[in-house]
Design a protein around this motif. Structure first.
Motif, mmCIF file in Angstrom:
data_model
loop_
_atom_site.group_PDB
_atom_site.id
_atom_site.type_symbol
_atom_site.label_atom_id
_atom_site.label_comp_id
_atom_site.label_asym_id
_atom_site.label_seq_id
_atom_site.Cartn_x
_atom_site.Cartn_y
_atom_site.Cartn_z
ATOM 1 N N SER A 285 0.997 -1.235 -0.025
ATOM 2 C CA SER A 285 0.139 0.036 -0.019
ATOM 3 C C SER A 285 0.955 1.301 -0.060
ATOM 4 O O SER A 285 1.974 1.098 0.543
ATOM 5 C CB SER A 285 -0.791 0.008 1.382
ATOM 6 O OG SER A 285 -0.054 0.106 2.339
ATOM 7 N N HIS A 286 0.438 2.282 -0.632
ATOM 8 C CA HIS A 286 1.070 3.557 -0.804
ATOM 9 C C HIS A 286 0.058 4.689 -0.248
ATOM 10 O O HIS A 286 -0.933 4.920 -0.958
ATOM 11 C CB HIS A 286 1.839 3.716 -2.121
ATOM 12 C CG HIS A 286 2.818 2.659 -2.449
ATOM 13 N ND1 HIS A 286 4.046 2.551 -1.841
ATOM 14 C CD2 HIS A 286 2.802 1.548 -3.248
ATOM 15 C CE1 HIS A 286 4.621 1.650 -2.499
ATOM 16 N NE2 HIS A 286 3.913 0.693 -3.186
ATOM 17 N N SER A 287 0.557 5.359 0.527
ATOM 18 C CA SER A 287 -0.400 6.553 0.847
ATOM 19 C C SER A 287 0.073 7.781 -0.061
ATOM 20 O O SER A 287 1.305 7.931 -0.398
ATOM 21 C CB SER A 287 -0.359 6.931 2.324
ATOM 22 O OG SER A 287 0.917 7.185 2.712
ATOM 23 N N LEU A 288 -0.925 8.736 -0.276
ATOM 24 C CA LEU A 288 -0.614 9.834 -0.885
ATOM 25 C C LEU A 288 -0.013 10.636 0.014
ATOM 26 O O LEU A 288 0.000 10.870 1.337
ATOM 27 C CB LEU A 288 -1.875 10.623 -1.251
ATOM 28 C CG LEU A 288 -2.642 9.794 -2.315
ATOM 29 C CD1 LEU A 288 -3.736 10.831 -2.872
ATOM 30 C CD2 LEU A 288 -1.970 9.986 -3.871
ATOM 31 N N PHE A 289 1.040 11.549 -0.406
ATOM 32 C CA PHE A 289 1.859 12.775 0.239
ATOM 33 C C PHE A 289 0.946 13.714 0.581
ATOM 34 O O PHE A 289 0.263 14.243 -0.307
ATOM 35 C CB PHE A 289 3.175 13.021 -0.369
ATOM 36 C CG PHE A 289 4.135 13.722 0.156
ATOM 37 C CD1 PHE A 289 5.225 12.953 1.027
ATOM 38 C CD2 PHE A 289 4.349 15.162 0.551
ATOM 39 C CE1 PHE A 289 6.143 13.540 1.815
ATOM 40 C CE2 PHE A 289 5.112 15.557 1.421
ATOM 41 C CZ PHE A 289 5.992 14.947 1.914
ATOM 42 N N SER A 290 1.077 14.252 1.858
ATOM 43 C CA SER A 290 0.173 15.360 2.355
ATOM 44 C C SER A 290 0.892 16.465 2.952
ATOM 45 O O SER A 290 2.223 16.345 3.165
ATOM 46 C CB SER A 290 -1.001 14.696 3.435
ATOM 47 O OG SER A 290 -0.164 14.538 4.565
ATOM 48 N N ARG A 291 0.442 17.631 3.291
ATOM 49 C CA ARG A 291 0.868 18.653 3.923
ATOM 50 C C ARG A 291 1.344 18.134 5.370
ATOM 51 O O ARG A 291 2.580 18.786 5.696
ATOM 52 C CB ARG A 291 -0.253 19.702 4.031
ATOM 53 C CG ARG A 291 0.177 20.728 4.875
ATOM 54 C CD ARG A 291 1.004 21.986 4.277
ATOM 55 N NE ARG A 291 1.071 23.094 4.939
ATOM 56 C CZ ARG A 291 2.122 23.360 5.473
ATOM 57 N NH1 ARG A 291 3.235 22.916 5.534
ATOM 58 N NH2 ARG A 291 2.289 24.566 6.499
ATOM 59 N N ASN A 292 0.743 17.462 5.984
ATOM 60 C CA ASN A 292 1.178 17.036 7.339
ATOM 61 C C ASN A 292 2.395 15.847 7.010
ATOM 62 O O ASN A 292 3.327 16.282 7.941
ATOM 63 C CB ASN A 292 -0.076 16.018 7.933
ATOM 64 C CG ASN A 292 0.241 15.530 9.342
ATOM 65 O OD1 ASN A 292 0.939 16.641 10.193
ATOM 66 N ND2 ASN A 292 0.163 14.582 9.705
ATOM 67 N N ASP A 293 2.477 15.343 6.018
ATOM 68 C CA ASP A 293 3.793 14.510 5.658
ATOM 69 C C ASP A 293 4.954 15.579 5.441
ATOM 70 O O ASP A 293 6.318 15.154 5.750
ATOM 71 C CB ASP A 293 3.691 13.646 4.620
ATOM 72 C CG ASP A 293 2.752 12.451 4.666
ATOM 73 O OD1 ASP A 293 2.412 11.992 5.919
ATOM 74 O OD2 ASP A 293 1.895 12.095 3.855
ATOM 75 N N LEU A 294 4.766 16.724 5.038
ATOM 76 C CA LEU A 294 5.575 17.451 4.737
ATOM 77 C C LEU A 294 6.205 18.050 5.846
ATOM 78 O O LEU A 294 7.570 18.322 6.021
ATOM 79 C CB LEU A 294 4.979 18.719 4.032
ATOM 80 C CG LEU A 294 5.903 19.615 3.553
ATOM 81 C CD1 LEU A 294 7.015 19.269 2.254
ATOM 82 C CD2 LEU A 294 5.188 20.849 2.365
ATOM 83 N N LYS A 295 5.315 18.241 6.989
ATOM 84 C CA LYS A 295 6.087 18.791 8.442
ATOM 85 C C LYS A 295 6.636 17.870 8.953
ATOM 86 O O LYS A 295 7.541 18.160 9.767
ATOM 87 C CB LYS A 295 4.679 19.282 9.174
ATOM 88 C CG LYS A 295 4.060 20.687 8.614
ATOM 89 C CD LYS A 295 3.019 20.900 9.363
ATOM 90 C CE LYS A 295 2.738 22.235 8.856
ATOM 91 N NZ LYS A 295 1.853 22.996 10.027
ATOM 92 N N THR A 296 6.071 16.430 8.778
ATOM 93 C CA THR A 296 6.943 15.517 9.766
ATOM 94 C C THR A 296 8.130 14.840 8.931
ATOM 95 O O THR A 296 8.904 13.930 9.616
ATOM 96 C CB THR A 296 5.851 14.479 10.036
ATOM 97 O OG1 THR A 296 5.366 13.781 8.970
ATOM 98 C CG2 THR A 296 4.881 15.105 10.987
ATOM 99 N N SER A 297 8.581 15.153 7.719
ATOM 100 C CA SER A 297 9.338 14.094 7.019
ATOM 101 C C SER A 297 10.730 14.857 7.294
ATOM 102 O O SER A 297 10.692 16.057 7.781
ATOM 103 C CB SER A 297 9.267 14.203 5.611
ATOM 104 O OG SER A 297 7.874 13.610 4.993
#
Length: 176
Positions: free
Chosen positions: A41-53
């Motif tokens: 499974s692959h999830s879409l990259f989100s604004r929240n992922d941007l902050k936590t990456s």
């Protein structure tokens, strides 16, 4: 009339069988591929992922995007704040601002452009995990009038670019 109805039914059934056969062959192909499972499974990259990456991950994605845009040899600096790359043998510097402020204004923009000028680079891309001030257009116009080619990428556009990059990587791997 009954013959026409039967023919339509049989023809529809035949087409359905062909479609089912094709779908099953595609499923079998992906199941039989090495190192690929149907449950990946692959999830879409989100604004929240941007902050936590991690910064390194974001910069890696940025390098991939730059290469897609035709830039060569993107090199990340040791301080993880800039990327130097080349397009048509012309240097471009990409500055990465990670949540310095919620909104980036002209007062933050001018020192960054100054860094590029010190390096004698007239092409600059500023990328942030924040937003740019809506009044920034006048500052950008004055910077461009001075001979600097300046592009800005805010958190929304950065999220979109990284998401597209991840999708292309998934497709290249052949994952479902």
């Amino acid at each position: 009339m009954q013959i026409i109805t039967n023919f339509k039914f049989m023809f529809s059934f035949f087409i359905l069988c062909i479609v089912i056969n094709k779908v099953l062959s595609i499923v079998v192909f992906f199941i039989s591929k090495k190192n690929v499972t149907i449950t990946q499974s692959h999830s879409l990259f989100s604004r929240n992922d941007l902050k936590t990456s991690d910064t390194e991950d974001i910069l890696e994605h940025l390098c991939n995007v730059l290469e897609e845009w035709g830039y060569k040899n993107p090199t990340i600096s040791e301080n993880l704040e800039e990327i130097i790359c080349y397009k048509n043998n012309i240097a471009t510097v990409v500055y990465y601002l990670r949540d310095k402020e919620e909104v980036i204004g002209s007062e933050e923009l001018y020192p960054i452009v100054g860094k590029a000028r010190v390096k004698k680079i007239n092409n600059c891309i500023i990328v942030t995990t924040s937003y740019f001030d809506s009044n920034l257009n006048n500052g950008i116009k004055s910077i461009k009038k001075s001979g600097m080619d300046l592009k800005i990428i805010d958190c929304n556009e950065l999220t979109k670019l990284i998401r597209e990059n991840i999708e292309k990587q998934i497709l290249a791997e052949g994952a479902v």
